[in-house]
Design an enzyme around this catalytic site. Sequence first.
Site, PDB file in Angstrom:
ATOM      1  N   LYS A 134       0.913  -1.301   0.138  1.00 18.09           N
ATOM      2  CA  LYS A 134       0.044   0.058   0.137  1.00 18.09           C
ATOM      3  C   LYS A 134       0.953   1.047   0.028  1.00 18.09           C
ATOM      4  O   LYS A 134       2.100   1.173   0.590  1.00 18.09           O
ATOM      5  CB  LYS A 134      -0.884  -0.069   1.190  1.00 18.09           C
ATOM      6  CG  LYS A 134      -0.345  -0.282   2.642  1.00 18.09           C
ATOM      7  CD  LYS A 134       0.893   0.320   3.092  1.00 18.09           C
ATOM      8  CE  LYS A 134       0.674   1.963   3.516  1.00 18.09           C
ATOM      9  NZ  LYS A 134       1.805   2.479   3.969  1.00 18.09           N
ATOM     10  N   TYR A 219      -4.709   3.904   6.278  1.00 10.63           N
ATOM     11  CA  TYR A 219      -5.274   3.112   6.987  1.00 10.63           C
ATOM     12  C   TYR A 219      -6.373   3.442   7.649  1.00 10.63           C
ATOM     13  O   TYR A 219      -7.476   2.658   7.705  1.00 10.63           O
ATOM     14  CB  TYR A 219      -4.102   2.860   8.400  1.00 10.63           C
ATOM     15  CG  TYR A 219      -3.030   2.032   8.123  1.00 10.63           C
ATOM     16  CD1 TYR A 219      -3.046   0.569   7.970  1.00 10.63           C
ATOM     17  CD2 TYR A 219      -1.834   2.597   7.514  1.00 10.63           C
ATOM     18  CE1 TYR A 219      -1.805  -0.010   7.678  1.00 10.63           C
ATOM     19  CE2 TYR A 219      -0.461   1.775   7.304  1.00 10.63           C
ATOM     20  CZ  TYR A 219      -0.725   0.645   7.193  1.00 10.63           C
ATOM     21  OH  TYR A 219       0.395  -0.202   6.785  1.00 10.63           O
TER      22      TYR A 219
HETATM   23  P1  NAD Z   1      12.276   1.670   2.990  1.00  3.71           P
HETATM   24  O1  NAD Z   1      12.741   3.072   2.846  1.00  3.71           O
HETATM   25  O2  NAD Z   1      12.943   1.153   4.272  1.00  3.71           O
HETATM   26  O3  NAD Z   1      12.571   0.687   1.771  1.00  3.71           O
HETATM   27  C1  NAD Z   1      12.421   1.096   0.436  1.00  3.71           C
HETATM   28  C2  NAD Z   1      13.446   0.344  -0.406  1.00  3.71           C
HETATM   29  O4  NAD Z   1      13.315   0.519  -1.607  1.00  3.71           O
HETATM   30  C3  NAD Z   1      14.878   0.204   0.123  1.00  3.71           C
HETATM   31  O5  NAD Z   1      15.432  -1.093   0.243  1.00  3.71           O
HETATM   32  C4  NAD Z   1      15.358   1.010  -0.971  1.00  3.71           C
HETATM   33  O6  NAD Z   1      16.835   0.771  -1.199  1.00  3.71           O
HETATM   34  C5  NAD Z   1      14.630   0.779  -2.244  1.00  3.71           C
HETATM   35  N1  NAD Z   1      14.714   1.633  -3.208  1.00  3.71           N
HETATM   36  C6  NAD Z   1      14.655   1.376  -4.548  1.00  3.71           C
HETATM   37  N2  NAD Z   1      14.666   2.708  -5.362  1.00  3.71           N
HETATM   38  C7  NAD Z   1      14.558   3.713  -4.497  1.00  3.71           C
HETATM   39  C8  NAD Z   1      14.545   5.081  -4.521  1.00  3.71           C
HETATM   40  N3  NAD Z   1      14.730   5.589  -5.783  1.00  3.71           N
HETATM   41  N4  NAD Z   1      14.384   5.766  -3.294  1.00  3.71           N
HETATM   42  C9  NAD Z   1      14.232   5.161  -2.175  1.00  3.71           C
HETATM   43  N5  NAD Z   1      14.406   3.904  -2.128  1.00  3.71           N
HETATM   44  C10 NAD Z   1      14.601   2.917  -3.236  1.00  3.71           C
HETATM   45  O7  NAD Z   1      10.660   1.867   2.949  1.00  3.71           O
HETATM   46  P2  NAD Z   1       9.699   0.839   3.484  1.00  3.71           P
HETATM   47  O8  NAD Z   1       9.173   1.360   4.953  1.00  3.71           O
HETATM   48  O9  NAD Z   1      10.026  -0.498   3.644  1.00  3.71           O
HETATM   49  O10 NAD Z   1       8.176   0.982   2.408  1.00  3.71           O
HETATM   50  C11 NAD Z   1       8.333   0.265   1.270  1.00  3.71           C
HETATM   51  C12 NAD Z   1       6.886   0.171   0.712  1.00  3.71           C
HETATM   52  O11 NAD Z   1       6.070  -0.534   1.825  1.00  3.71           O
HETATM   53  C13 NAD Z   1       6.256   1.608   0.816  1.00  3.71           C
HETATM   54  O12 NAD Z   1       5.317   1.471  -0.329  1.00  3.71           O
HETATM   55  C14 NAD Z   1       5.326   1.430   2.040  1.00  3.71           C
HETATM   56  O13 NAD Z   1       4.126   2.281   1.952  1.00  3.71           O
HETATM   57  C15 NAD Z   1       5.176  -0.036   2.244  1.00  3.71           C
HETATM   58  N6  NAD Z   1       4.931  -0.337   3.804  1.00  3.71           N
HETATM   59  C16 NAD Z   1       3.943  -1.035   4.233  1.00  3.71           C
HETATM   60  C17 NAD Z   1       3.826  -1.214   5.401  1.00  3.71           C
HETATM   61  C18 NAD Z   1       2.546  -2.165   5.780  1.00  3.71           C
HETATM   62  O14 NAD Z   1       2.313  -2.276   7.317  1.00  3.71           O
HETATM   63  N7  NAD Z   1       1.808  -2.643   4.850  1.00  3.71           N
HETATM   64  C19 NAD Z   1       4.742  -0.711   6.408  1.00  3.71           C
HETATM   65  C20 NAD Z   1       5.895  -0.007   5.918  1.00  3.71           C
HETATM   66  C21 NAD Z   1       6.023   0.143   4.642  1.00  3.71           C
END
Ligand code: NAD
Length: 370
Positions: A134, A219
């Site tokens: 999401k 959410y």
């Molecule tokens: P994060 O920043 O921790 O991870 C993002 C990943 O994408 C990293 O590994 C990064 O290296 C990679 N990436 C690739 N290209 C990138 C760029 N151009 N800029 C930045 N990062 C890049 O983020 P996250 O918290 O893991 O979130 C990732 C996704 O998961 C989002 O869509 C977020 O909404 C979703 N999410 C969902 C939940 C849930 O409970 N369902 C919780 C957290 C995050």
Amino acid sequence: MTEEIDRRTTLAGLGAIGLTAAACGSAQVPPGGGRKLGYAIVGLGSYATRQIMPRFKDCRFSRLTALVSGTPSKLEQYGEEYGIPGRNRYSYANFDSIRSNPDVDIVYIILPNSMHAEYTVRAARAGKHVMCEKPMAVSSAECQQMIAACRQANRKLMIGYRSRFQPHNIEAIRLARSRAVGKPGLIESEHGFTIGDPTQWRLKRALSGGGSLMDIGIYSVQALRYMAGEEPVSVSSTEFTDRRDVRFRDCEDRIAFNFLFPSGLIGQGFSSYNSNHNHLRLSGDKGWIDLDPATSYGGQKMRVRIGSDEREVDPPAGPGANQFAAQLDHLSQCVLTNREPIVNGEEGLRDLRVMEAIYRSMKEGRTIRL
Ligand code: NAD
């Protein structure tokens, strides 16, 4: 009355545990003859590595078989930790060659929001089913492209709405639908946290598609919709963002929004990057259902009041009680039994349409009819 809640709670707990089986076929005979479907995780960031990857050990129908990352050291580290062979470690550049990998049935996209559409389309074209985090994408137009690509490839598409697999939320929905607290009049949901590092992708519109609403307010949007069990017919909103704050040069901070549902039910939502909330409450003419925290990674608490009786309701833990594993297994079961996921692409699209209406109301200062 007390006994009534007890009985309901027990039944609901059993219902929650059986949810994925009920939605996707009997769990008595394992679909696929016990074969676990292989997942490739795309994007090895915080959510992937801390929440999702560790939960495959709790899955009955899913296993982690491949990793996709732009960072070779992460492929090495997590590849070693999870026993993923070198041939199943991909970069973004050679990702499309995943097509010929029989170890991968499903691609799970856990990248910044603006990358969801591209990787969903690429995964579908590579012949893989897709789980996408999401928000589904940064616009409803992108959502439609993702749905079309998966349909054309005859692949399943599911959105990572884990709360739909979380026992307290499942029980709250069941109580709402069964009118246990009478005719609902108001649903309230607030979600927020205080965001830190101003350089992170969540605060860059080109990567996030928006501010708190896209990330955490979604959410509240989801919860208002799943508790209502109907779709809003109008949306209005009020925003406040301090544009002098270095974190909010590009994205909004706080938005309050109101939904009117066809039955006359009102939804009140809130989204914030500057205060902490994780709450959902439905009030009916006989009582209320209150979850706080409602949609966190764990530790959900639910109180229910019917008439003068108020108590905590705690659906029993059991197999299926882990929202992360249940979410992963739901898509695997849907693939194995050819059923539609309960949170498919159309469901992700509905949220994007509502969020676009919230943004439009914010900009135009008027109520938007849907
Ligand atoms: P994060 O920043 O921790 O991870 C993002 C990943 O994408 C990293 O590994 C990064 O290296 C990679 N990436 C690739 N290209 C990138 C760029 N151009 N800029 C930045 N990062 C890049 O983020 P996250 O918290 O893991 O979130 C990732 C996704 O998961 C989002 O869509 C977020 O909404 C979703 N999410 C969902 C939940 C849930 O409970 N369902 C919780 C957290 C995050």
